[in-house]
Scaffold this motif. Structure first.
Motif, mmCIF file in Angstrom:
data_model
loop_
_atom_site.group_PDB
_atom_site.id
_atom_site.type_symbol
_atom_site.label_atom_id
_atom_site.label_comp_id
_atom_site.label_asym_id
_atom_site.label_seq_id
_atom_site.Cartn_x
_atom_site.Cartn_y
_atom_site.Cartn_z
ATOM 1 N N THR A 257 0.828 -1.201 0.000
ATOM 2 C CA THR A 257 0.000 0.000 0.000
ATOM 3 C C THR A 257 0.865 1.253 0.000
ATOM 4 N N LEU A 258 0.221 2.378 -0.270
ATOM 5 C CA LEU A 258 0.929 3.658 -0.173
ATOM 6 C C LEU A 258 1.401 3.891 1.253
ATOM 7 N N LEU A 259 0.604 3.458 2.216
ATOM 8 C CA LEU A 259 1.001 3.613 3.618
ATOM 9 C C LEU A 259 2.309 2.863 3.887
ATOM 10 N N ASN A 260 2.461 1.667 3.324
ATOM 11 C CA ASN A 260 3.712 0.913 3.472
ATOM 12 C C ASN A 260 4.891 1.711 2.943
ATOM 13 N N ARG A 261 4.688 2.389 1.810
ATOM 14 C CA ARG A 261 5.785 3.130 1.178
ATOM 15 C C ARG A 261 6.134 4.402 1.955
ATOM 16 N N MET A 262 5.199 4.863 2.780
ATOM 17 C CA MET A 262 5.446 6.064 3.578
ATOM 18 C C MET A 262 6.139 5.742 4.896
ATOM 19 N N GLN A 263 6.279 4.447 5.193
ATOM 20 C CA GLN A 263 6.863 4.037 6.475
ATOM 21 C C GLN A 263 8.305 3.603 6.290
ATOM 22 N N HIS B 199 -16.315 7.585 -3.056
ATOM 23 C CA HIS B 199 -15.545 6.597 -2.299
ATOM 24 C C HIS B 199 -15.698 6.816 -0.803
ATOM 25 N N ARG B 200 -15.454 8.029 -0.330
ATOM 26 C CA ARG B 200 -15.630 8.470 1.061
ATOM 27 C C ARG B 200 -14.599 7.904 2.041
ATOM 28 N N ASP B 201 -13.608 7.181 1.539
ATOM 29 C CA ASP B 201 -12.594 6.661 2.465
ATOM 30 C C ASP B 201 -11.221 6.610 1.780
ATOM 31 N N VAL B 202 -10.890 7.691 1.067
ATOM 32 C CA VAL B 202 -9.589 7.763 0.405
ATOM 33 C C VAL B 202 -8.507 8.021 1.458
ATOM 34 N N LYS B 203 -7.482 7.176 1.476
ATOM 35 C CA LYS B 203 -6.384 7.317 2.434
ATOM 36 C C LYS B 203 -5.236 6.427 1.968
ATOM 37 N N PRO B 204 -4.035 6.599 2.526
ATOM 38 C CA PRO B 204 -2.874 5.812 2.053
ATOM 39 C C PRO B 204 -3.082 4.304 2.118
ATOM 40 N N ALA B 205 -3.787 3.821 3.130
ATOM 41 C CA ALA B 205 -3.978 2.378 3.269
ATOM 42 C C ALA B 205 -4.871 1.809 2.183
ATOM 43 N N ASN B 206 -5.626 2.662 1.486
ATOM 44 C CA ASN B 206 -6.544 2.198 0.446
ATOM 45 C C ASN B 206 -6.017 2.456 -0.957
ATOM 46 N N ILE B 207 -4.736 2.782 -1.064
ATOM 47 C CA ILE B 207 -4.086 2.922 -2.368
ATOM 48 C C ILE B 207 -3.032 1.813 -2.471
ATOM 49 N N LEU B 208 -3.239 0.899 -3.419
ATOM 50 C CA LEU B 208 -2.387 -0.280 -3.557
ATOM 51 C C LEU B 208 -1.474 -0.156 -4.777
ATOM 52 N N ASP C 257 0.829 -2.615 -7.702
ATOM 53 C CA ASP C 257 1.170 -3.949 -8.192
ATOM 54 C C ASP C 257 2.682 -4.060 -8.336
ATOM 55 N N ASP C 258 3.148 -5.179 -8.872
ATOM 56 C CA ASP C 258 4.582 -5.414 -8.976
ATOM 57 C C ASP C 258 5.258 -4.509 -10.000
ATOM 58 N N HIS C 259 4.456 -3.825 -10.816
ATOM 59 C CA HIS C 259 5.011 -2.928 -11.837
ATOM 60 C C HIS C 259 4.873 -1.463 -11.432
ATOM 61 N N ASN C 260 4.577 -1.212 -10.164
ATOM 62 C CA ASN C 260 4.495 0.142 -9.613
ATOM 63 C C ASN C 260 3.261 0.908 -10.074
ATOM 64 N N ASN C 261 2.233 0.208 -10.555
ATOM 65 C CA ASN C 261 0.978 0.858 -10.917
ATOM 66 C C ASN C 261 0.099 0.985 -9.682
ATOM 67 N N ALA C 262 -0.540 2.152 -9.530
ATOM 68 C CA ALA C 262 -1.373 2.411 -8.353
ATOM 69 C C ALA C 262 -2.816 2.025 -8.617
ATOM 70 N N PHE C 263 -3.484 1.515 -7.569
ATOM 71 C CA PHE C 263 -4.884 1.108 -7.664
ATOM 72 C C PHE C 263 -5.643 1.651 -6.456
ATOM 73 N N LEU C 264 -6.883 2.022 -6.688
ATOM 74 C CA LEU C 264 -7.766 2.461 -5.612
ATOM 75 C C LEU C 264 -8.544 1.260 -5.104
ATOM 76 N N SER C 265 -8.598 1.100 -3.789
ATOM 77 C CA SER C 265 -9.237 -0.101 -3.243
ATOM 78 C C SER C 265 -10.101 0.249 -2.050
#
Length: 843
Positions: free
Chosen positions: A128-134, A169-178, A180-188
């Motif tokens: 997740t984006l949160l992982n990358r911020m830690q 969406h109403r819950d956009v945050k770093p933990a909900n941005i994923l 993939d192995d090719h560095n593409n971002a996904f909303l989850s």
């Protein structure tokens, strides 16, 4: 704008359709027990448990049909027995089925295994984006601005796609941005109604707040917290906080609890990003803070526009940071005593706009549509409207607004060719198909307006030649013979107002009606549905009209308080189940309930009992009874308190509800089950029998004040009143009895609130007149006059302590912030409470 989806079961296999109908049972399987199992006829083999998401456990599995890893979401055992939770799990699956976008985690299948529902989704394994911020220790650390390009544009596009599908969406945050192995971002993670732990903890700030608010406190938009209408710009606000946290490792409005954080979202301004990371470019700081505006109207029109504005600052070379860097890190030595330093440019791009149609691009500054041709590619131009300096893209598809770089100093930095003030061309607007400069456009529009004005004058002269019959239809003439004077009055649409006001309100509402009716700019005149001295109330008038089936209702109705308003809505729904009572309802003012105490007695009471509320008041009156026992003050005599009776026609229900919440010590909505509490019944009985209550037919609050002013401390030690009545009583009490008086707010307690609404069955011409009058009541001048009477105005444009009647008693305990607001229960609960009290009186 809220999403509302119908589950199209034709999209899902027959087995998966069972999800909508299956009765869910508790399962004995534990989380670890599912590892190694296969479901859906052996199609999915569960390999490992990833974690717990918003709606349940998340597993990694292998799809033998597609020969790829997938993600399976299954509700937790504890949640499966909750039908409401199952409904929300179903809602999440419906939501995901509708959304098919390259940057949104896709749903693959939905089904039921052993009466347990599950969702199969695309597996995104890059964290997740949160992982990358830690960092390695799990602590947040600031990230380089250039890294925004890896996720912000694609997430913004995904959100705008959702919004185009009428979904928020109403819950956009770093933990909900994923990723993939090719560095593409996904909303989850579209599980929007998360179930929380029973206790609030600081960790709740990263989860969805317990209760009705949807979203995560650190990221939720203020309009969602306040229960207002919202749209895709609420997601933009959350996205902006995500950007803020990504760059600074700080959540700007976090409080000690989830509740405090949500209050901060609605009241506090986020600090600039430069407070935490000084070398963040000022244009980027401005872009993010604009997207964090409390008003959604002041944000960018969509998420992609916000992302474009952010990335513009990145591409302008103003963005090389990960953490504040030393000067030595920013230079390189090329020889003894020589250093190469990155020189800031004189102009930087702060905003970008894209073509809305071929050859037409709105100016990023003034938003006027400018005509841009292929001959303008790559040029520096000036907007003919606002004079803004613009950079035209090479593909002639966008414009960038160039503004002076705040970091540029002409005395320090050498200029270059790119810093020239010279512009190549002036971009013009298109008016009536012609490409014109601003001056030419003004001349053309001015000439058109003059022509219209001449035509209007001619038309007016023609009206003067109308027949007498035609004139009589449009207007009546009131002619008074005073010399040669003749006064003509245009007939105005009558607007009937049913308003049950307090004595202190009468002067204010009379003045507002008089001022409104005298305005020449409005074609409506307000009349009372019943005379002010009548015993009839708005509630009684509406009740009679509904019972008599007359079909005639006042255009504008204001009941005495929100409890009466709730009862009226109940009666209306029985008559018109598919029609709301009001087409528009507005709050005019609020007045919380307070205890008014002689200050010397307040200090002794507080020393003995710690706080002032109905429980401690009862303790003093029942257990201790006199001031000699309470504070060794025999000269003060018996302990006494006064309040409106529970049977008072105006204040009774409000006082009864207040006493109930005080006895139960709860700010949660009241339920019928709580009313059966034996301790509550005993408290109500004692309060009813021990309180000094007014006996006349006057307004109870007014009589309590009059008695206290007349008899002073001998009347009562504590007066339970509305804040408005207390503020009016304070100067008289202190002046006559030469003692300071203390104001203490009852918390939790409902509040006396006045609303006004336009009846939905009102004819359009009268409804328009009622709406205009309602706007007149809500303007700042009218609200200021109301505040001078001691009522807290509904409009947020007034600062309470700018009003003398409030600021004068700030040191006596008057608060600017309201105490906890208690929701008024529905009609059934309120009727049960009233019936319970009447039985108590008969005992």
């Amino acid at each position: 704008m809220m999403f509302s989806l119908q589950f199209n079961t034709s999209l899902i296999s027959p087995q998966a359709q069972l999800f909508c109908r299956a009765g869910v049972k508790r399962m004995s399987l534990k989380t670890a027990d599912r590892i190694g199992m296969t479901i859906a006829g052996g199609r999915y083999e569960i390999h490992s448990h990833i974690g717990t998401g918003s709606m349940g456990h998340v597993y990694r599995a292998f799809d033998s049909r597609l020969e790829t890893h997938v993600c399976i979401k299954i509700p937790t055992i504890a949640r499966l027995s909750d039908p409401d939770f199952v409904r929300r799990f179903e809602q999440e699956s419906r939501f995901l089925v509708k959304l098919a976008h390259p940057q949104i985690v896709n749903i693959i299948d939905v089904g039921v295994e052993d009466q347990t529902p599950y969702i199969v989704m695309q597996f995104i394994g890059g964290g997740t984006l949160l992982n990358r911020m830690q960092d390695a220790n799990g602590k947040l650390s600031p990230r380089p601005i250039k890294d925004l390009k890896h996720w912000l544009p694609s997430v913004a596009k995904a959100l705008d796609f959702m919004h185009g599908e009428d979904c928020i969406h109403r819950d956009v945050k770093p933990a909900n941005i994923l990723f993939d192995d090719h560095n593409n971002a996904f909303l989850s993670d579209f599980g929007l109604s998360k179930l929380l732990l029973e206790e609030e903890t600081p960790e709740d700030n990263r989860m969805t707040a317990k209760g009705a608010v949807v979203g995560t406190p650190n990221y939720v938009a203020p309009e969602i917290v306040l229960g207002k209408t919202y749209d895709g710009r609420a997601d933009q606000y959350s996205l902006a906080i995500t950007v803020y946290e990504f760059l600074t490792a700080q959540t700007p409005l976090e409080g000690p609890t989830a509740s405090a954080t949500m209050v901060n979202q609605t009241t506090k301004q986020p600090p600039p990003l430069t407070k935490f990371i000084p070398n963040i470019p000022l244009p980027l700081n401005a872009v993010v803070l604009k997207a964090l505006s409390k008003s959604s109207l002041k944000r960018y029109s969509n998420c992609e526009q916000f992302a474009d504005a952010v990335m513009t600052t990145v591409f302008n070379g103003q963005s090389s940071h990960s953490i504040p860097t030393r000067q030595s890190d920013q230079s390189s030595v090329t020889g003894q005593g020589s250093t190469v330093v990155n020189r800031p440019t004189k102009f930087i791009a702060t905003q970008t706009s894209k073509a809305v149609s071929p050859g037409k691009i709105p100016c990023p500054k003034c938003e006027k549509k400018l005509v841009v041709g292929s001959q303008h590619a790559g040029l520096i131009a000036t907007c003919s409207g606002c004079g803004g300096r613009l950079q035209i893209a090479n593909d002639v598809e966008s414009l960038m607004l160039l503004e002076l770089n705040p970091n540029y100093n002409s005395q320090i930095h050498a200029s270059s060719n790119n810093d020239s003030e010279h512009v190549n061309t002036v971009l013009k607007t298109e008016v009536f198909g012609k490409t014109l400069s601003e001056r030419q456009a003004i001349y053309l529009i001015g000439g058109t307006l003059i022509s219209i004005l001449i035509g209007a004058v001619w038309f007016g002269l023609q009206l003067n030649s109308e027949t007498v019959k035609q004139q009589t239809r449009r207007q009546t003439r009131t002619i008074s013979r005073e010399g040669n004077n003749v006064r003509t009055e245009i007939v105005k649409v009558p607007v009937e107002l049913a308003y049950s006001f307090l004595p202190e309100e009468q002067g204010w509402i009379d003045r507002q009606i008089a001022e409104f009716s005298s305005l020449n700019s409005v074609n409506a005149k307000v009349n009372f549905a019943f005379t002010p001295d009548s015993d009839q109330t708005s509630f009684q008038l509406m009740k009679q009209s509904l019972e008599n089936d007359s079909g005639h209702y006042p255009a504008l109705v204001s009941t005495r308080n929100t409890i009466e308003a709730q009862q009226l809505k109940h009666l209306w729904s029985q008559k018109f189940p598919d029609l709301p009572l009001y087409s528009r309802e507005e709050s005019l003012y609020t007045s919380p309930l307070v205890c008014l105490m002689w200050q010397s007695r307040y200090f002794e009471f507080q020393k003995k009992y710690g706080s002032v509320n109905m429980k401690t008041i009862l303790q003093a009156a029942v257990n201790d009874a006199d001031w000699n026992t309470i504070a060794s003050k025999p000269q003060w005599g018996l302990f006494r308190f006064s309040m409106p009776s529970f049977n008072d026609a105006h204040w009774g229900d409000l006082m009864l509800l207040t006493a109930t919440h005080q006895s139960l010590n709860t700010s949660e909505p009241l339920t019928t089950l709580q009313i059966s509490d034996a301790n509550l019944r005993e408290d109500l009985r004692r309060l009813d029998r021990l309180a000094i209550t007014p006996r006349s037919n006057e307004d109870a609050m007014l009589e309590i004040v009059n008695q206290a002013v007349q008899s002073g401390p001998d009347y009562a030690d504590i007066l339970i009143l509305t804040e408005q009545a207390a503020l009016k009583a304070l100067p008289e009490l202190e002046k006559k009895w030469n003692q300071f008086v203390q104001v203490v707010y009852l918390d939790p307690a409902p509040q006396c609130q006045r609303t006004a609404g336009i009846i939905s069955q009102t004819p359009s011409n009268k409804a328009d007149g009622a709406a205009t009058f309602l706007n007149h009541l809500l303007n700042s001048e009218s609200m200021s006059k109301l505040a001078n009477e001691g009522f807290r105005p509904a409009t947020g444009s007034l600062s309470l302590f700018d009003i003398p009647v409030f600021s004068r008693y700030q040191l006596r305990g008057v608060q600017e912030t309201l105490p906890t607001r208690i929701a008024i229960p529905d009609y059934k609960v309120m009727q049960t409470l009233r019936d319970t009290f009447e039985r108590i009186q008969l005992q």
